[in-house]
Scaffold this motif. Structure first.
Motif, PDB file in Angstrom:
ATOM      1  N   VAL A  89       0.895  -1.186   0.070  1.00 33.70           N
ATOM      2  CA  VAL A  89       0.047   0.062   0.236  1.00 33.70           C
ATOM      3  C   VAL A  89       0.646   1.582  -0.273  1.00 33.70           C
ATOM      4  O   VAL A  89       0.509   1.943  -0.760  1.00 33.70           O
ATOM      5  N   LEU A  90       1.848   1.311   0.335  1.00 32.03           N
ATOM      6  CA  LEU A  90       2.993   2.289   0.787  1.00 32.03           C
ATOM      7  C   LEU A  90       3.431   2.628  -0.450  1.00 32.03           C
ATOM      8  O   LEU A  90       3.743   3.723  -0.784  1.00 32.03           O
ATOM      9  N   VAL A  93       1.598   4.274  -2.975  1.00 34.82           N
ATOM     10  CA  VAL A  93       1.125   6.113  -3.447  1.00 34.82           C
ATOM     11  C   VAL A  93       2.360   6.444  -3.610  1.00 34.82           C
ATOM     12  O   VAL A  93       2.381   7.264  -4.070  1.00 34.82           O
ATOM     13  N   ALA A  94       3.750   5.527  -2.980  1.00 34.56           N
ATOM     14  CA  ALA A  94       4.783   6.809  -3.069  1.00 34.56           C
ATOM     15  C   ALA A  94       5.100   6.307  -4.319  1.00 34.56           C
ATOM     16  O   ALA A  94       5.875   7.136  -5.089  1.00 34.56           O
ATOM     17  N   TYR A  96       3.225   5.707  -7.569  1.00 35.59           N
ATOM     18  CA  TYR A  96       2.339   7.386  -7.991  1.00 35.59           C
ATOM     19  C   TYR A  96       2.421   8.492  -7.831  1.00 35.59           C
ATOM     20  O   TYR A  96       2.764   9.284  -8.636  1.00 35.59           O
ATOM     21  N   GLY A  97       3.344   8.535  -6.156  1.00 34.33           N
ATOM     22  CA  GLY A  97       3.398  10.224  -6.498  1.00 34.33           C
ATOM     23  C   GLY A  97       4.650  10.403  -6.686  1.00 34.33           C
ATOM     24  O   GLY A  97       5.284  11.552  -7.541  1.00 34.33           O
ATOM     25  N   LEU A  98       6.068   9.477  -6.486  1.00 31.35           N
ATOM     26  CA  LEU A  98       7.225   9.471  -7.164  1.00 31.35           C
ATOM     27  C   LEU A  98       7.131  10.019  -9.143  1.00 31.35           C
ATOM     28  O   LEU A  98       7.440  10.600  -9.963  1.00 31.35           O
ATOM     29  N   HIS A 100       4.126  10.905 -10.637  1.00 32.77           N
ATOM     30  CA  HIS A 100       3.884  12.313 -11.169  1.00 32.77           C
ATOM     31  C   HIS A 100       5.166  13.765 -10.456  1.00 32.77           C
ATOM     32  O   HIS A 100       4.651  14.688 -10.288  1.00 32.77           O
ATOM     33  N   LEU A 101       6.158  13.133  -9.968  1.00 31.84           N
ATOM     34  CA  LEU A 101       6.615  14.424  -8.924  1.00 31.84           C
ATOM     35  C   LEU A 101       7.888  14.922 -10.551  1.00 31.84           C
ATOM     36  O   LEU A 101       8.963  14.199 -10.915  1.00 31.84           O
ATOM     37  N   ILE A 110      14.820  10.797  -3.728  1.00 29.05           N
ATOM     38  CA  ILE A 110      13.901  10.022  -2.306  1.00 29.05           C
ATOM     39  C   ILE A 110      13.743   8.821  -2.921  1.00 29.05           C
ATOM     40  O   ILE A 110      13.375   8.091  -2.205  1.00 29.05           O
ATOM     41  N   ILE A 163       8.087  -0.813  -5.138  1.00 29.94           N
ATOM     42  CA  ILE A 163       8.289   0.311  -6.199  1.00 29.94           C
ATOM     43  C   ILE A 163       9.161   0.366  -7.047  1.00 29.94           C
ATOM     44  O   ILE A 163       8.748   0.514  -8.181  1.00 29.94           O
ATOM     45  N   LEU A 189      -9.689  10.533  -7.313  1.00 32.44           N
ATOM     46  CA  LEU A 189      -9.818   9.658  -6.576  1.00 32.44           C
ATOM     47  C   LEU A 189     -10.170   8.136  -7.695  1.00 32.44           C
ATOM     48  O   LEU A 189     -10.114   7.097  -7.003  1.00 32.44           O
ATOM     49  N   PHE A 192      -8.467   7.345 -10.255  1.00 31.53           N
ATOM     50  CA  PHE A 192      -7.309   6.297  -9.693  1.00 31.53           C
ATOM     51  C   PHE A 192      -8.318   4.841  -9.281  1.00 31.53           C
ATOM     52  O   PHE A 192      -7.595   3.598  -9.906  1.00 31.53           O
ATOM     53  N   PHE A 193      -8.669   4.137  -8.500  1.00 31.69           N
ATOM     54  CA  PHE A 193      -9.531   3.697  -8.621  1.00 31.69           C
ATOM     55  C   PHE A 193     -10.315   2.606  -9.190  1.00 31.69           C
ATOM     56  O   PHE A 193      -9.978   1.474  -9.483  1.00 31.69           O
TER      57      PHE A 193
END
Lengths: 281, 288
Positions: A89-90, A93-94, A96-98, A100-101, A110, A163, A189, A192-193
């Motif tokens: 799960v973490l 999300v990470a 996905y965030g990376l 888009h970063l 990171i 990741i 949201l 995403f799902f």
């Protein structure tokens, strides 16, 4: 003529070389499985003269009679599933965030920090966490290494692998898909799902299974972050091997190998099926 | 923690919101623990600053131990490369399906815990183990009590490391070899190069990336190992990993253990830097 003969010799040589290395790689494992069915209490002399006292499969029965072994097995499975789930799960999300970063340097920092447990020797990761926990307990005045510390450690070393498994899939995704979903009235949201998550699912699943297998297999980091209250299977096997308990340790290891293999095969089958499904659409 | 909440933020505009939990986790459980290594190596048991731990690193015993670890790791990495490269070459020339099968076959033994694998190797090579019994039954060993002493020999320790780490060498090399355009080999042969020349001037340089990652993946666990060496030597060969383990788990001397780990980290960073530099320069050389 001569050329084909040379080619034949070369081919034979390649075969022999490959087979020899595979034999060497598998010999200890074959011996382990073979001797787990020993009628004698020995890991060097093999006998099939089963008696009523030591029938076929005796060492396996011993394992199932050994409560400590079963508790260690249960502990390992619980720890692997939980740490696998949380790190997946973490990690999703990470990743996905990376993805888009767009600040490249920050992303590199990171990523590099996340990958440290993968690059560092296990022993360094293990002792660094042991120091963190010991110091925290000393400051707080109470606390003990056990399930929670193990869980934190396992999540941490699983994260980079999760990741790493998801990122390539994110890059393969058609960026128009989530945009179309948003244009058609989905909230981010929902998009995403309903759109992105199903596409990422095979990669997430293989990351999860990778994490489970890594967690099940870990010995070094667990050694430094576990307490006497919570023993995983590799730690249990290690302690048993120190006392040199004959074939039952082989039986336990064989069972353990079967669990891990079953996991890997399941993940392969699921992955192939999802890929086929997506190919069909 | 509040995953759903962070997701509601437009992800393209605020990716850091999504990353907040992850960044917190990494700082708390990766960065801070590593800083603790630095902190502990500079204090003594009472918490006051000292240089004793750093001086301890310069002692003859520790320097020898580092030397020994480096030699064992370098030797087993070299053996892995010598054994693994030909194998990777053979696999990379197979049809794709068989390649996948071979890769699987090579990786499966890795899913048996290295503790079990090493323990089994020890039992096989024991004074009274399978090999010695075999030698006796073949009458190579004459007397009943005779045995060949394998445990504790450098050969067996290197064998144990190679056995445990060989797949890490083979797989990245296979990956880099399969990425090479086959026409390059044909071109080399058409231009009159012998198979050996092609290997030396085409195949090897083009698979350098795989070789380097293979070397790193074998060297890092080999130089920091502690279970393999102590098990296969019966405790007579002490490597740096063994020293760290003892410092932390038996002596509870966190400061010395941290100092040793710090050197191990530096050692590995240096070897990686050398490896990367070495690799890059040669790749450029090929390009020119």
């Amino acid at each position: 003529m001569r050329a084909t003969k040379a080619a034949k010799i070369a081919k034979a040589f390649k075969r022999i070389y490959t087979v020899l290395i595979l034999l060497a790689l598998y010999a200890p494992i074959v011996i382990m499985v073979f001797y787990s069915f020993n009628a004698l209490r020995s890991t060097s002399t093999m006998s099939f003269a089963y008696t009523s006292e030591r029938p076929f499969g005796y060492w396996y029965a011993e394992v199932f009679k050994n409560e400590a072994a079963l508790i260690a097995l249960r502990n390992s499975v619980v720890l692997a599933l939980l740490s696998g789930f949380i790190s997946t799960v973490l990690g999703t999300v990470a990743a996905y965030g990376l993805f888009h970063l767009h600040r490249r340097r920050l992303r590199a920092v990171i990523t590099n920090v996340t990958n440290m447990p993968m690059m560092n020797p296990d022993i360094v990761t293990g002792i660094s966490m042991m120091l963190l926990f010991a110091t925290t307990f000393a400051i707080v005045g109470s606390g003990q290494t056990g399930f929670v510390t193990l869980l934190i450690a396992h999540i941490t070393f699983n994260l980079p692998y999760v990741i790493l498994s998801i990122s390539p899939r994110l890059h393969q995704m058609d960026r128009n898909l989530p945009e179309a979903a948003l244009d058609l009235g989905c909230t981010p949201l929902q998009s995403f799902f309903k759109v992105e998550l199903p596409f990422l699912f095979p990669a997430i699943l293989s990351g999860f299974i990778m994490a489970i297998t890594l967690s099940l297999d870990d010995y070094v980091i667990s050694l430094f972050t576990s307490g006497s209250s919570f023993e995983t299977l590799p730690l249990f096997i290690f302690n048993m091997a120190r006392k040199s308990v004959p074939p039952s340790i082989y039986a336990l290891s064989t069972l353990f190998l079967l669990i891990v293999l079953a996991l890997l095969i399941t993940s392969n089958v699921i992955q192939r099926k999802t890929e086929q499904k997506q190919g069909a659409h | 923690m509040t995953k759903t909440k962070t997701l509601r933020i437009d992800h393209v505009k605020h990716p850091m919101g999504l990353l907040s939990v992850h960044v917190f986790w990494c700082v708390a459980f990766i960065v801070i623990p590593l800083l603790f290594i630095l902190y502990y190596m500079m204090i003594d048991g009472n918490g006051s600053l000292t240089l004793d731990n750093i001086k301890y690193l310069g002692s003859k015993e520790i320097l020898r131990c580092f030397g020994r670890s480096l030699i064992y790791a370098a030797a087993s990495t070299a053996v892995c490369l010598l054994l693994g490269y030909p194998l990777a070459l053979i696999i990379s020339r197979m049809p794709t399906r068989r390649q996948t099968t071979m890769n699987m076959l090579i990786m499966i033994p890795m899913w048996v815990s290295f503790i079990i694998r090493t323990y089994t190797i020890k039992n096989i090579f024991n004074d009274n183990g399978i090999i010695n019994q075999l030698l006796r039954s073949m009458h190579i060993l004459e007397k009943e009590g005779d045995f060949v002493k394998f445990l504790g020999t450098p050969g067996l320790i290197i064998f144990g490391m190679v056995y445990n780490f060989l797949p890490y060498m083979v797989v990245p090399i296979v990956t880099s070899l399969t990425g090479i355009d086959n026409r390059l080999f044909e071109a080399s042969a058409d231009l009159g190069a012998s198979p050996w020349k092609t290997l030396l001037h085409v195949t090897l340089p083009l698979s350098r990336a795989g070789i380097i990652s293979g070397i790193t993946m074998v060297f890092v666990p080999a130089v920091s190992t502690f279970y393999i060496s102590s098990t296969l030597s019966g405790g007579t060969v002490t490597l740096i990993g063994d020293k760290i383990e003892t410092a932390f788990l038996n002596e509870s001397n966190f400061s010395r253990g941290s100092a040793l780990s710090f050197v191990l980290m530096i050692l590995i960073i240096i070897s990686m830097l050398i490896m990367n530099k070495f690799g890059d320069r040669n790749v450029e050389g090929v390009a020119v």
